[in-house]
Motif scaffolding. Structure first.
Motif, PDB file in Angstrom:
ATOM      1  N   TYR A 128       0.831  -1.207   0.000  1.00 14.66           N
ATOM      2  CA  TYR A 128       0.000   0.000   0.000  1.00 14.66           C
ATOM      3  C   TYR A 128       0.866   1.258   0.000  1.00 14.66           C
ATOM      4  N   GLY A 129       2.186   1.049  -0.023  1.00 15.48           N
ATOM      5  CA  GLY A 129       3.124   2.162  -0.104  1.00 15.48           C
ATOM      6  C   GLY A 129       3.485   2.762   1.232  1.00 15.48           C
ATOM      7  N   ILE A 130       3.215   2.032   2.311  1.00 16.86           N
ATOM      8  CA  ILE A 130       3.397   2.585   3.659  1.00 16.86           C
ATOM      9  C   ILE A 130       4.548   1.884   4.380  1.00 16.86           C
ATOM     10  N   SER A 131       5.386   2.688   4.994  1.00 19.37           N
ATOM     11  CA  SER A 131       6.515   2.151   5.756  1.00 19.37           C
ATOM     12  C   SER A 131       6.232   2.246   7.252  1.00 19.37           C
ATOM     13  N   VAL A 132       6.748   1.284   8.013  1.00 14.02           N
ATOM     14  CA  VAL A 132       6.651   1.383   9.474  1.00 14.02           C
ATOM     15  C   VAL A 132       8.017   1.692  10.087  1.00 14.02           C
ATOM     16  N   CYS A 133       9.012   1.916   9.250  1.00 11.34           N
ATOM     17  CA  CYS A 133      10.348   2.186   9.782  1.00 11.34           C
ATOM     18  C   CYS A 133      10.427   3.639  10.220  1.00 11.34           C
ATOM     19  N   GLU A 134      10.887   3.838  11.435  1.00 10.92           N
ATOM     20  CA  GLU A 134      10.876   5.172  12.014  1.00 10.92           C
ATOM     21  C   GLU A 134      11.633   6.164  11.135  1.00 10.92           C
ATOM     22  N   GLY A 135      11.006   7.296  10.904  1.00 12.10           N
ATOM     23  CA  GLY A 135      11.670   8.343  10.135  1.00 12.10           C
ATOM     24  C   GLY A 135      11.683   8.096   8.642  1.00 12.10           C
ATOM     25  N   LYS A 136      11.108   6.990   8.191  1.00  9.50           N
ATOM     26  CA  LYS A 136      11.084   6.701   6.746  1.00  9.50           C
ATOM     27  C   LYS A 136       9.644   6.615   6.256  1.00  9.50           C
ATOM     28  N   THR A 137       9.483   6.991   5.010  1.00 14.09           N
ATOM     29  CA  THR A 137       8.173   6.798   4.405  1.00 14.09           C
ATOM     30  C   THR A 137       8.334   5.836   3.245  1.00 14.09           C
ATOM     31  N   GLY A 138       7.233   5.364   2.738  1.00 12.69           N
ATOM     32  CA  GLY A 138       7.277   4.427   1.621  1.00 12.69           C
ATOM     33  C   GLY A 138       8.107   4.976   0.465  1.00 12.69           C
ATOM     34  N   ALA A 139       7.998   6.289   0.241  1.00 13.45           N
ATOM     35  CA  ALA A 139       8.718   6.914  -0.883  1.00 13.45           C
ATOM     36  C   ALA A 139      10.224   6.699  -0.757  1.00 13.45           C
ATOM     37  N   TYR A 164      11.650   4.147  -0.089  1.00 15.06           N
ATOM     38  CA  TYR A 164      11.957   2.814  -0.636  1.00 15.06           C
ATOM     39  C   TYR A 164      11.445   2.660  -2.064  1.00 15.06           C
ATOM     40  N   GLY A 165      11.044   3.781  -2.651  1.00 13.99           N
ATOM     41  CA  GLY A 165      10.542   3.720  -4.021  1.00 13.99           C
ATOM     42  C   GLY A 165       9.106   3.216  -4.114  1.00 13.99           C
ATOM     43  N   LEU A 166       8.401   3.223  -2.975  1.00 11.22           N
ATOM     44  CA  LEU A 166       6.998   2.778  -2.973  1.00 11.22           C
ATOM     45  C   LEU A 166       6.087   3.979  -3.195  1.00 11.22           C
ATOM     46  N   ARG A 167       4.908   3.710  -3.741  1.00  9.98           N
ATOM     47  CA  ARG A 167       3.948   4.790  -3.995  1.00  9.98           C
ATOM     48  C   ARG A 167       2.682   4.580  -3.178  1.00  9.98           C
ATOM     49  N   PRO A 168       2.151   5.661  -2.576  1.00 12.79           N
ATOM     50  CA  PRO A 168       0.931   5.486  -1.777  1.00 12.79           C
ATOM     51  C   PRO A 168      -0.237   5.014  -2.639  1.00 12.79           C
ATOM     52  N   ALA A 169      -0.954   4.025  -2.148  1.00 15.27           N
ATOM     53  CA  ALA A 169      -2.074   3.466  -2.901  1.00 15.27           C
ATOM     54  C   ALA A 169      -3.380   4.171  -2.588  1.00 15.27           C
ATOM     55  N   MET A 170      -3.357   5.083  -1.623  1.00 15.20           N
ATOM     56  CA  MET A 170      -4.586   5.824  -1.281  1.00 15.20           C
ATOM     57  C   MET A 170      -4.286   7.315  -1.174  1.00 15.20           C
ATOM     58  N   THR A 171      -5.167   8.111  -1.743  1.00 15.88           N
ATOM     59  CA  THR A 171      -5.155   9.559  -1.515  1.00 15.88           C
ATOM     60  C   THR A 171      -6.471   9.908  -0.842  1.00 15.88           C
ATOM     61  N   LEU A 172      -6.396  10.621   0.270  1.00 18.85           N
ATOM     62  CA  LEU A 172      -7.620  11.050   0.952  1.00 18.85           C
ATOM     63  C   LEU A 172      -7.785  12.552   0.744  1.00 18.85           C
ATOM     64  N   THR A 173      -8.928  12.935   0.198  1.00 16.63           N
ATOM     65  CA  THR A 173      -9.181  14.352  -0.074  1.00 16.63           C
ATOM     66  C   THR A 173     -10.553  14.762   0.452  1.00 16.63           C
ATOM     67  N   THR A 174     -10.700  16.066   0.606  1.00 13.99           N
ATOM     68  CA  THR A 174     -12.016  16.634   0.876  1.00 13.99           C
ATOM     69  C   THR A 174     -12.018  18.059   0.322  1.00 13.99           C
ATOM     70  N   ARG A 175     -12.948  18.898   0.775  1.00 15.40           N
ATOM     71  CA  ARG A 175     -12.975  20.286   0.296  1.00 15.40           C
ATOM     72  C   ARG A 175     -13.089  21.250   1.465  1.00 15.40           C
ATOM     73  N   LEU A 176     -12.669  22.480   1.203  1.00 15.67           N
ATOM     74  CA  LEU A 176     -12.889  23.549   2.182  1.00 15.67           C
ATOM     75  C   LEU A 176     -14.354  23.956   2.097  1.00 15.67           C
ATOM     76  N   ILE A 177     -15.045  23.926   3.229  1.00 17.73           N
ATOM     77  CA  ILE A 177     -16.443  24.371   3.183  1.00 17.73           C
ATOM     78  C   ILE A 177     -16.605  25.741   3.835  1.00 17.73           C
ATOM     79  N   SER A 178     -15.518  26.262   4.387  1.00 19.40           N
ATOM     80  CA  SER A 178     -15.573  27.621   4.938  1.00 19.40           C
ATOM     81  C   SER A 178     -14.162  28.193   4.974  1.00 19.40           C
ATOM     82  N   VAL A 179     -14.056  29.438   4.566  1.00 23.54           N
ATOM     83  CA  VAL A 179     -12.798  30.176   4.728  1.00 23.54           C
ATOM     84  C   VAL A 179     -13.179  31.477   5.406  1.00 23.54           C
ATOM     85  N   LYS A 180     -12.490  31.837   6.493  1.00 23.41           N
ATOM     86  CA  LYS A 180     -12.910  33.019   7.239  1.00 23.41           C
ATOM     87  C   LYS A 180     -11.738  33.641   7.967  1.00 23.41           C
TER      88      LYS A 180
END
Ligand SMILES: *Cc1c(COP(=O)(O)O)cnc(C)c1O
Length: 363
Positions: free
Chosen positions: A221-232, A234-250
């Motif tokens: 899934y592109g996720i590392s558990v090694c401290e201080g390291k991310t999947g990237a 190790y050349g891995l790519r995240p398999a999930m992107t989580l997005t939403t929208r701004l519903i208020s700016v003030k």
């Protein structure tokens, strides 16, 4: 409120990560671990993308049933094995392999003599002290399994690492992993059968543990558990992107306290954005102020407590942000490992925690 919280799953990234794993462990077969609904990415979707895997590993027999319903033909290993006698015939019918880790399972197998053989993997507790037979029991259990006609003659041997994310260059010098490897080696010496030792962290950093089958989960899934390291790293790519929208700016005044319990105070008059995502979607409530998100192409920090449906974002460095803009919570360039770390956990937990109200799409 029309919620736009979306988990986008990237089948290409899953396939890419499987390729990275195959390169790292060229002599091993790959059992793709898809427990917890494919680490929250969606079991069927993940299995479909990973059709090139040699086998799949699940934690629940119901998941094996779902996989077979998609037409998947590779072997499936039930990682904790069966826990009721009725499971055994179901497993045979589904061509599901079983881990055998406990005497109670041996008894159930002994009671199901006279039926089609079940392929079993004997689990050795090499020092994690979770599932598995103690080293001194292993030879006797192996002989008992061999004697059963209800058990396939080919018996696999496996173990699980407790600290394989600590490598030889870490403070511990990988002491626990070295010990587990040596226990497994000596206990299984001379016993016929395929060997499986390595989870993701061991695939990435312990080549001597690769054996006949590697069992990666997180790395797929592109996720590392090694401290201080991310999947990237190790050349891995995240398999999930989580997005939403701004519903208020003030704009809020200097000294204004943001969110429940007012844990964050505006140091100056400033703009904040409110994004439609919260712990009711699976975004960790414990993620601290300062956790990074991306708005209008800029990485900006969260402020205040994450609430059930909403979170608040410091927009001082993002004057162009406006209502309706997309907000990325994690994905390429915004590692879920950092979100996990900010919440006192690992990157696996946020992806496994996505709730049913989040819309899933594939790209
Ligand atoms: C979850 C699990 C894995 C995969 O672990 P990752 O850290 O996600 O690679 C492998 N083997 C067993 C027995 C597991 O329970």
């Amino acid at each position: 409120m029309a919620r736009s919280t979306t988990a986008t799953i990237h089948p290409d990234a899953l396939r890419h990560n499987l390729g990275v794993i195959r390169k790292l462990a060229p002599a091993s077969k790959v059992m793709a671990i898809v427990k917890a609904d494919g680490y929250g990415h969606g079991l069927e979707r993940v299995a479909n993308a990973l059709a090139g895997a040699d086998a799949f590993g699940v934690a629940a027999l119901a998941d094996a049933e779902r996989l077979r319903a998609t037409g998947l033909s590779q072997p499936i290993l039930l990682l904790s094995g069966f826990d009721a006698p009725d499971d055994v015939p179901r497993m045979r019918a589904l061509n599901v392999w079983s881990v055998v880790h406990h005497a109670s399972q041996l008894e159930m197998l002994e009671q199901s003599e006279g039926t089609e053989p079940l392929r079993c993997w004997l689990k050795v507790d090499t020092g994690m002290h979770r599932l598995g037979f103690a080293p001194e029991e292993v030879r006797d259990v192996y002989a008992r399994l061999k004697a059963l006609t209800s058990v396939d003659d080919e018996i696999g041997l496996l173990q699980h690492f407790a600290s394989s994310d600590e490598y030889l260059d870490s403070a511990s010098r990988g002491a626990q992993t070295l010990s587990q490897l040596s226990v497994f080696d000596s206990v299984t010496q001379g016993l016929a059968g395929e060997r499986s030792m390595a989870n993701s962290a061991a695939v990435l950093g312990w080549p001597q543990s690769h054996g006949d089958w590697v069992r990666p989960g997180g790395a797929l899934y592109g996720i590392s558990v090694c401290e201080g390291k991310t999947g990237a790293d190790y050349g891995l790519r995240p398999a999930m992107t989580l997005t939403t929208r701004l519903i208020s700016v003030k704009s809020i005044p200097a000294g204004g306290r943001v969110g429940y319990a007012g844990t964050w105070t505006a140091p100056e008059d400033m703009r904040i954005g409110v994004a439609a995502v919260g712990y009711g979607d699976g975004y960790p409530r414990m993620a601290a102020s300062g956790t990074q998100v991306r708005v209008a192409g800029k990485v900006v920090p969260t402020v205040g407590r994450v609430s059930m449906d909403l979170m608040t974002i410091d927009l001082r460095t993002c004057p162009e942000a406006s209502t309706g803009d997309e907000v990325t919570l994690w994905g390429e360039g915004l590692p879920v490992e950092h979100v996990g770390e900010s919440a006192g956990t690992i990157g696996y937990e946020p992806v496994c925690s996505i709730t049913r109200r989040v819309r899933f799409v594939e790209d």
